[in-house]
Design a protein around this motif. Structure first.
Motif, mmCIF file in Angstrom:
data_model
loop_
_atom_site.group_PDB
_atom_site.id
_atom_site.type_symbol
_atom_site.label_atom_id
_atom_site.label_comp_id
_atom_site.label_asym_id
_atom_site.label_seq_id
_atom_site.Cartn_x
_atom_site.Cartn_y
_atom_site.Cartn_z
ATOM 1 N N LEU A 100 5.825 12.899 -1.672
ATOM 2 C CA LEU A 100 4.500 12.669 -2.082
ATOM 3 C C LEU A 100 3.884 11.569 -1.081
ATOM 4 O O LEU A 100 2.817 11.477 -1.070
ATOM 5 N N HIS A 101 4.865 10.699 -0.553
ATOM 6 C CA HIS A 101 4.290 9.461 0.234
ATOM 7 C C HIS A 101 4.791 9.690 1.735
ATOM 8 O O HIS A 101 5.211 8.777 2.231
ATOM 9 N N ALA A 102 4.602 10.786 2.283
ATOM 10 C CA ALA A 102 5.074 11.096 3.827
ATOM 11 C C ALA A 102 4.335 10.207 4.815
ATOM 12 O O ALA A 102 5.118 9.557 5.610
ATOM 13 N N ASP A 103 3.243 9.486 4.431
ATOM 14 C CA ASP A 103 2.485 8.577 5.472
ATOM 15 C C ASP A 103 3.214 7.374 5.331
ATOM 16 O O ASP A 103 3.560 6.801 6.342
ATOM 17 N N GLN A 104 3.679 7.141 3.989
ATOM 18 C CA GLN A 104 4.435 5.804 3.699
ATOM 19 C C GLN A 104 5.667 5.674 4.564
ATOM 20 O O GLN A 104 6.117 4.660 5.100
ATOM 21 N N VAL A 105 6.521 6.954 4.587
ATOM 22 C CA VAL A 105 7.763 7.236 5.247
ATOM 23 C C VAL A 105 7.620 6.879 6.711
ATOM 24 O O VAL A 105 8.356 6.341 7.309
ATOM 25 N N LYS A 106 6.364 7.491 7.388
ATOM 26 C CA LYS A 106 6.278 7.324 8.919
ATOM 27 C C LYS A 106 6.212 5.818 9.105
ATOM 28 O O LYS A 106 6.446 5.493 10.091
#
Length: 209
Positions: free
Chosen positions: A139-145
């Protein structure tokens, strides 16, 4: 899968907001169902008379595991997912897994019988944190990156940011009530039972000297 293929598939049926569906699953499916194996595990501890075997030590380990999972969940319900929160979640999941191994070793060394059904219950309690975390990271792939980049360029990466869309007070109250009923009450009773049994055992030992 190509973009055109995805469009053709979506055109054949109703459009679904995957992010919204996943969020609802986490909030109203996975999290509430988590309490079921927790209560079942407590029942197994009671049936195998934990107070007469591993006693207070194992009960305290159970409390530790609940804190390792409970703190990240509480933070996630109140704050935005960012590199800091993801780090807390990943760390909690890893420490919880290590503590789970310690828990089973403590039970086995104490000669408390860990029956197959209890082992199966443990499989749910160990896999659910990873399942929830995997869904949240999708859901939060941007925050994983951002986490992989060390949060560079994001001034809020390493601080707790309140949710932009807070969860309803009714939902939070319901989860708090479930935690009290299905976690604090039964496991508090278990710890109290173990402490009392330990004191009784100490008294008998002193009288036998």
């Amino acid at each position: 899968m190509s973009t055109d293929q995805a469009r053709r598939i979506s055109a054949t049926g109703a459009t679904v907001d995957v992010g919204d569906a996943t969020t609802r699953y986490l909030l109203y499916g996975l999290l509430p169902s988590w309490f079921v194996p927790g209560v079942a595990d407590w029942v197994m501890h009671r049936r195998t008379r934990i107070e007469d075997t591993a006693g207070t030590k194992e009960s305290l380990i159970h409390s530790l595991m609940m804190a390792e999972v409970g703190i990240p969940i509480a933070l996630t319900l109140r704050y935005e997912v960012n590199p800091l929160l993801l780090s807390v979640q990943l760390g909690g999941a890893a420490v919880h897994e290590a503590t789970a191994l310690w828990d089973v070793r403590t039970a086995v060394d104490s000669e408390r019988e860990v029956k197959p059904i209890e082992q199966h219950i443990h499989s749910f309690l160990e896999s659910l944190p990873f399942g929830a975390l995997a869904a949240l990271m999708c859901l939060h792939a941007d925050q994983v990156k951002s986490l992989l980049r060390g949060g560079r360029g994001d001034p809020d990466a390493w601080r707790l940011v309140p949710r932009r869309r807070p969860l309803s007070p009714g939902y939070l109250a319901g989860i708090a009530a479930a935690i009290g009923t299905c976690v604090l009450l039964p496991y508090g009773e278990e710890l109290l039972r173990c402490v009392r049994a330990g004191r009784e055992k100490d008294k008998r030992n002193r009288k036998g000297r």
